[in-house]
Design an enzyme around this catalytic site. Structure first.
Site, PDB file in Angstrom:
ATOM      1  CB  SER A 100      15.828 -91.007 101.750  1.00 40.98           C
ATOM      2  OG  SER A 100      15.672 -89.672 101.356  1.00 40.98           O
TER       3      SER A 100
ATOM      4  CB  CYS B  16      13.070 -59.893  83.868  1.00 41.52           C
ATOM      5  SG  CYS B  16      14.708 -59.353  83.369  1.00 41.52           S
TER       6      CYS B  16
ATOM      7  CD  GLU C 115      22.960 -94.536 104.665  1.00 39.46           C
ATOM      8  OE1 GLU C 115      23.734 -94.007 105.464  1.00 39.46           O
ATOM      9  OE2 GLU C 115      21.869 -94.039 104.317  1.00 39.46           O
TER      10      GLU C 115
ATOM     11  N   GLY D 235      19.832 -94.111  94.809  1.00 41.86           N
ATOM     12  CA  GLY D 235      20.389 -93.100  95.709  1.00 41.86           C
ATOM     13  C   GLY D 235      19.405 -92.071  96.222  1.00 41.86           C
TER      14      GLY D 235
ATOM     15  CG  ASP E 199      23.731 -82.925  90.391  1.00 46.44           C
ATOM     16  OD1 ASP E 199      23.305 -83.337  89.291  1.00 46.44           O
ATOM     17  OD2 ASP E 199      23.847 -83.663  91.384  1.00 46.44           O
TER      18      ASP E 199
ATOM     19  CG  HIS F 178      13.271 -81.077  93.404  1.00 54.36           C
ATOM     20  ND1 HIS F 178      13.737 -81.857  94.438  1.00 54.36           N
ATOM     21  CD2 HIS F 178      11.941 -81.340  93.320  1.00 54.36           C
ATOM     22  CE1 HIS F 178      12.735 -82.558  94.946  1.00 54.36           C
ATOM     23  NE2 HIS F 178      11.645 -82.274  94.280  1.00 54.36           N
TER      24      HIS F 178
HETATM   25  P1  NAD Z   1      18.740 -87.806 100.614  1.00 51.25           P
HETATM   26  O1  NAD Z   1      19.953 -87.065 101.061  1.00 51.25           O
HETATM   27  O2  NAD Z   1      17.527 -87.707 101.440  1.00 51.25           O
HETATM   28  O3  NAD Z   1      19.065 -89.349 100.430  1.00 51.25           O
HETATM   29  C1  NAD Z   1      20.176 -89.784  99.715  1.00 51.25           C
HETATM   30  C2  NAD Z   1      20.180 -91.313  99.699  1.00 51.25           C
HETATM   31  O4  NAD Z   1      21.280 -91.724  98.910  1.00 51.25           O
HETATM   32  C3  NAD Z   1      20.345 -91.964 101.073  1.00 51.25           C
HETATM   33  O5  NAD Z   1      19.304 -92.914 101.254  1.00 51.25           O
HETATM   34  C4  NAD Z   1      21.721 -92.631 101.022  1.00 51.25           C
HETATM   35  O6  NAD Z   1      21.716 -93.891 101.665  1.00 51.25           O
HETATM   36  C5  NAD Z   1      21.907 -92.838  99.530  1.00 51.25           C
HETATM   37  N1  NAD Z   1      23.305 -92.837  99.073  1.00 51.25           N
HETATM   38  C6  NAD Z   1      24.353 -92.084  99.511  1.00 51.25           C
HETATM   39  N2  NAD Z   1      25.461 -92.352  98.796  1.00 51.25           N
HETATM   40  C7  NAD Z   1      25.117 -93.313  97.879  1.00 51.25           C
HETATM   41  C8  NAD Z   1      25.818 -94.007  96.854  1.00 51.25           C
HETATM   42  N3  NAD Z   1      27.118 -93.782  96.604  1.00 51.25           N
HETATM   43  N4  NAD Z   1      25.135 -94.931  96.120  1.00 51.25           N
HETATM   44  C9  NAD Z   1      23.831 -95.184  96.349  1.00 51.25           C
HETATM   45  N5  NAD Z   1      23.119 -94.558  97.321  1.00 51.25           N
HETATM   46  C10 NAD Z   1      23.743 -93.620  98.058  1.00 51.25           C
HETATM   47  O7  NAD Z   1      18.510 -87.292  99.143  1.00 51.25           O
HETATM   48  P2  NAD Z   1      17.226 -87.232  98.245  1.00 51.25           P
HETATM   49  O8  NAD Z   1      16.390 -88.446  98.494  1.00 51.25           O
HETATM   50  O9  NAD Z   1      17.676 -86.969  96.883  1.00 51.25           O
HETATM   51  O10 NAD Z   1      16.383 -85.941  98.736  1.00 51.25           O
HETATM   52  C11 NAD Z   1      16.951 -84.781  99.244  1.00 51.25           C
HETATM   53  C12 NAD Z   1      16.625 -83.464  98.490  1.00 51.25           C
HETATM   54  O11 NAD Z   1      17.817 -82.678  98.528  1.00 51.25           O
HETATM   55  C13 NAD Z   1      16.260 -83.597  97.034  1.00 51.25           C
HETATM   56  O12 NAD Z   1      15.026 -83.020  96.862  1.00 51.25           O
HETATM   57  C14 NAD Z   1      17.331 -82.807  96.239  1.00 51.25           C
HETATM   58  O13 NAD Z   1      16.722 -81.778  95.463  1.00 51.25           O
HETATM   59  C15 NAD Z   1      18.170 -82.091  97.258  1.00 51.25           C
HETATM   60  N6  NAD Z   1      19.637 -82.269  97.052  1.00 51.25           N
HETATM   61  C16 NAD Z   1      20.170 -82.363  95.792  1.00 51.25           C
HETATM   62  C17 NAD Z   1      21.529 -82.568  95.616  1.00 51.25           C
HETATM   63  C18 NAD Z   1      22.095 -82.651  94.216  1.00 51.25           C
HETATM   64  O14 NAD Z   1      21.559 -82.024  93.294  1.00 51.25           O
HETATM   65  N7  NAD Z   1      23.169 -83.427  93.984  1.00 51.25           N
HETATM   66  C19 NAD Z   1      22.369 -82.690  96.719  1.00 51.25           C
HETATM   67  C20 NAD Z   1      21.802 -82.555  98.006  1.00 51.25           C
HETATM   68  C21 NAD Z   1      20.427 -82.347  98.149  1.00 51.25           C
END
Ligand code: NAD
Length: 258
Positions: A193, A133, A219, A191, A105, A120
């Site tokens: 997993s 290109c 969590e 934040g 993001d 990523h």
């Molecule tokens: P995930 O969704 O697997 O895990 C997110 C983790 O964040 C969870 O363990 C949850 O408990 C925790 N969490 C949620 N809200 C929180 C908060 N306010 N404070 C602290 N912790 C919090 O995400 P991931 O491990 O990043 O992997 C998923 C993949 O999805 C990544 O490879 C990423 O590229 C992609 N993704 C990116 C975005 C983004 O760019 N914002 C959004 C969604 C998915």
């Protein structure tokens, strides 16, 4: 369990921060698990796999275009801003702070962090599908369903500038990150997993090199990697400003183990 005040992260000056979707959730960008109900793992991997995505370009854009729309509208939250303030403090003291993020993001850069490894890629950039290109370019167009944005230079189809399933991460970025991990005095995960390679293994490199390793996650179901010294349970946007001594947030005291 100890009081949060006893975990003072302000003294560290060589810091690697590994972030995931959770840090951007308070900015209005859902985590992967929150969006999963509409897009099964199987479907997402089918449309976003390096070997097949060309056959599913409109679907690929439908999924990732939604994330682009969110990312374009989002602002950094207190957790992003605390990390930006901490990088500035580290630099001023002759140290450094590197962020390795799985997020696409761009919010760490928007917050003011300068050393950011976007493992990523970045969703607000596109790449032309035609080899040669040109490089990836900033692109905030969000396509309508069944539409594929065209390259402004040659008119061919584009794809989002993100790392798809089956694609390699940048070798030079990974080497630079590895060098930072081997000299870090603090490794902080926020934040995520943390079960996707390479993020799963970075903490072990930092721990063997002598860094203090801390996990911040919302969590308590998460099974922390044994290489973490501490797990801080709570929302990053409240906990990070407290732990790092940066301005804003800090109302939620969280819980810290051990
Ligand atoms: P995930 O969704 O697997 O895990 C997110 C983790 O964040 C969870 O363990 C949850 O408990 C925790 N969490 C949620 N809200 C929180 C908060 N306010 N404070 C602290 N912790 C919090 O995400 P991931 O491990 O990043 O992997 C998923 C993949 O999805 C990544 O490879 C990423 O590229 C992609 N993704 C990116 C975005 C983004 O760019 N914002 C959004 C969604 C998915």
């Amino acid at each position: 369990m100890t009081a949060p005040e006893s975990l003072d992260l302000r003294k560290y000056r060589r810091v690697v921060v590994v972030t995931g979707a959770g840090i951007s959730a308070p900015s209005g960008i859902p985590t992967y698990r929150d969006t999963e109900s509409h897009w099964s793992d199987e479907r997402l991997e089918r449309i976003s796999h390096a070997s097949r995505y060309g056959m599913h370009l409109a679907e690929l854009w439908q999924f990732w275009g939604a994330l682009r729309a969110r990312a374009t509208a989002a602002l950094p939250n207190a957790a992003h801003l605390a990390l930006a303030a901490t990088e500035a403090a580290c630099r001023e003291a002759g140290g450094w702070l590197t962020i390795a993020t799985q997020n696409v993001d761009g919010l760490h850069t928007a917050a003011g962090n300068r050393e950011v490894v976007e493992l990523h890629g970045r969703i607000t950039q596109s790449r032309c599908m035609r080899k040669g290109c040109g490089p990836a370019f900033p692109d905030r167009r969000v396509p309508e369903p069944h539409e594929v944005p065209r390259c402004p230079q040659c008119g061919r189809n584009t794809r989002p500038d993100i790392v798809l399933f089956g694609e390699r991460l940048s070798g030079s970025a990974m080497r630079a990150l590895d060098a930072r991990l081997r000299t870090a005095d603090l490794c902080l995960y926020v934040g995520t997993s943390g079960n996707v390679w390479p993020v799963r293994d970075l903490v072990s490199t930092a721990r063997s090199a002598g860094a203090r390793c801390v996990l911040v996650n919302a969590e308590d179901w998460i099974q922390p990697h044994p290489d973490f010294h501490h797990t801080a349970l709570g929302a990053a946007e409240h906990l990070l400003p407290t732990l790092l001594g940066a301005p804003a947030g800090g109302r939620d005291p969280g819980r810290i183990f051990p």
